[in-house]
Design an enzyme around this catalytic site. Structure first.
Site, PDB file in Angstrom:
ATOM      1  N   GLY A  40      -4.343  -1.481  -9.197  1.00  0.00           N
ATOM      2  CA  GLY A  40      -3.942  -2.885  -9.102  1.00  0.00           C
ATOM      3  C   GLY A  40      -4.646  -3.545  -7.929  1.00  0.00           C
ATOM      4  O   GLY A  40      -5.239  -2.875  -7.076  1.00  0.00           O
ATOM      5  N   ALA A  68      -6.839   2.583  -4.015  1.00  0.00           N
ATOM      6  CA  ALA A  68      -8.185   1.995  -3.965  1.00  0.00           C
ATOM      7  C   ALA A  68      -8.619   1.781  -2.519  1.00  0.00           C
ATOM      8  O   ALA A  68      -9.759   2.082  -2.127  1.00  0.00           O
ATOM      9  CB  ALA A  68      -8.212   0.676  -4.738  1.00  0.00           C
ATOM     10  N   GLN A 107      -3.570  -4.735  -5.300  1.00  0.00           N
ATOM     11  CA  GLN A 107      -3.058  -4.283  -4.012  1.00  0.00           C
ATOM     12  C   GLN A 107      -2.894  -2.758  -3.983  1.00  0.00           C
ATOM     13  O   GLN A 107      -2.021  -2.211  -3.316  1.00  0.00           O
ATOM     14  CB  GLN A 107      -1.728  -4.966  -3.693  1.00  0.00           C
ATOM     15  CG  GLN A 107      -1.859  -6.417  -3.283  1.00  0.00           C
ATOM     16  CD  GLN A 107      -2.639  -6.583  -1.979  1.00  0.00           C
ATOM     17  OE1 GLN A 107      -2.696  -5.695  -1.161  1.00  0.00           O
ATOM     18  NE2 GLN A 107      -3.258  -7.750  -1.817  1.00  0.00           N
ATOM     19  N   SER A 108      -3.790  -2.069  -4.676  1.00  0.00           N
ATOM     20  CA  SER A 108      -3.708  -0.611  -4.776  1.00  0.00           C
ATOM     21  C   SER A 108      -3.909   0.074  -3.425  1.00  0.00           C
ATOM     22  O   SER A 108      -4.942  -0.096  -2.773  1.00  0.00           O
ATOM     23  CB  SER A 108      -4.770  -0.105  -5.755  1.00  0.00           C
ATOM     24  OG  SER A 108      -4.912   1.289  -5.682  1.00  0.00           O
ATOM     25  N   ASN A 109      -2.927   0.883  -3.022  1.00  0.00           N
ATOM     26  CA  ASN A 109      -3.083   1.714  -1.829  1.00  0.00           C
ATOM     27  C   ASN A 109      -4.167   2.759  -2.042  1.00  0.00           C
ATOM     28  O   ASN A 109      -4.930   3.087  -1.130  1.00  0.00           O
ATOM     29  CB  ASN A 109      -1.772   2.431  -1.497  1.00  0.00           C
ATOM     30  CG  ASN A 109      -0.660   1.478  -1.123  1.00  0.00           C
ATOM     31  OD1 ASN A 109      -0.861   0.541  -0.367  1.00  0.00           O
ATOM     32  ND2 ASN A 109       0.529   1.717  -1.661  1.00  0.00           N
TER      33      ASN A 109
END
Length: 325
Positions: A68, A74, A70-72
């Site tokens: 997403g 990524a 706001q992916s942690n």
């Protein structure tokens, strides 16, 4: 032998939530996997230690992954790539015109290339999109390694098999036996690793997951698949059916990265009560679910409950902050 690359600050500490425990009449502890690092904070780095180790074994110079906006995971992937001098390419579900804040800001700061895709493209075509990126990088002379969403495959899940062994050692040190271990379920790998580690060590604790998107049934099938994949690397399979996977549904709220006012109010309450910051995407929803289930009596048989704080502090956006009173 898996070539694990060590990045995380381990072991992460365990502390008792004294005031919350008193209010609920249960011994509630928290494992601070939000303290695994700064740029690499959260649970994803435990998985990346194994995934990136395999990438380096294969002489890859690029990491490709997805998540997403706001992916942690990524963000952690971009940070690890920068630390090792590798390139990173992120496939993110969201609008490229969205304000660059939180994890998205850090993705860009860390030099990641980003391809934004729609919800439909992400749901149905993300594997093909990442494979196309891999091929295009190959034409440019690079060798890329694809990491699935959340690093949730057999390789990545080994990070939480190790975390379970870490917990068992800490139990001896602090003279506590946890009979319930609770974790957010967003892609399944953290739950699968903990469950596998719990079983192969013949530990009697129950592993609970709170899904923050999709459904319990969806993640039960994912976890079963991941348990088989873990066994490929460990050489030891376990017999399990979906009814033995304790995933508690009912707390995704409005959906992934979307929040109701009561969830934000709860995060605010925990911050003031215990001085611990949860995030609105993952841990806030899971802890909210745990507290609600304790109030319902669902955890009455458990004496010592351990909640896994899997990080996510960078995930706050303007809309979520706006719900704070």
């Amino acid at each position: 032998m898996v070539n694990r690359i060590r990045f995380a600050n381990l072991p992460t500490r365990i502390e008792r939530l004294n005031r919350l425990s008193k209010e609920l009449g249960r011994n509630i502890y928290i494992k601070r996997d939000d303290e695994t690092g700064m740029e690499i904070s959260g649970n994803k780095i435990r998985k990346l230690e194994f995934s990136v180790g395999e990438a380096l074994e294969n002489n890859c110079d690029y990491l490709i992954t997805c998540g997403g906006i706001q992916s942690n995971h990524a963000r952690a992937t971009a940070a690890v790539a920068a630390k090792l001098g590798l390139g990173s390419y992120l496939v993110l579900k969201g609008d490229e015109n969205e304000e660059a804040e939180g994890n998205l800001f850090l993705d860009k700061l860390l030099g990641a290339k980003i391809k934004f895709v729609t919800k439909g493209e992400y749901k149905y075509n993300r594997k093909e999109i990442m494979e196309d990126i891999r091929k295009s990088l190959e034409v440019e002379g690079h060798k890329a390694y694809i990491i699935p969403e959340g690093a949730s495959n057999g390789m990545g899940s080994l990070g939480y098999v190790n975390a379970m062994e870490e917990i068992l050692e800490q139990e001896k040190q602090i003279d506590i036996k946890f009979d319930a271990i609770v974790v957010t379920v967003g892609s399944g790998g953290t739950y699968a690793g903990l469950y596998y580690g719990n079983r192969v060590n013949n530990n009697p604790a129950t592993i609970y997951g709170f899904n923050i998107c999709d459904t319990k049934e969806h993640f039960q099938q994912i976890v079963l698949k991941l348990l088989d994949e873990i066994a490929i690397y460990t050489g030891k399979g376990i017999d399990v059916n979906e009814d033995e996977l304790h995933i508690i549904d009912g707390y995704p709220g409005l959906g992934y990265a979307l929040n109701r006012p009561e969830e934000i109010e709860f995060i605010n309450y925990i911050a003031k009560l215990e001085g611990i910051i949860l995030d609105p995407v993952y841990t806030g929803k899971a802890m909210y679910g745990l507290v609600e289930e304790i109030k319902k009596g669902s955890f009455d048989k458990h004496e010592n409950i351990l909640f896994m704080h899997t990080g996510g502090i960078f995930g706050w956006n303007r809309e979520q902050r706006g719900l704070l009173k």
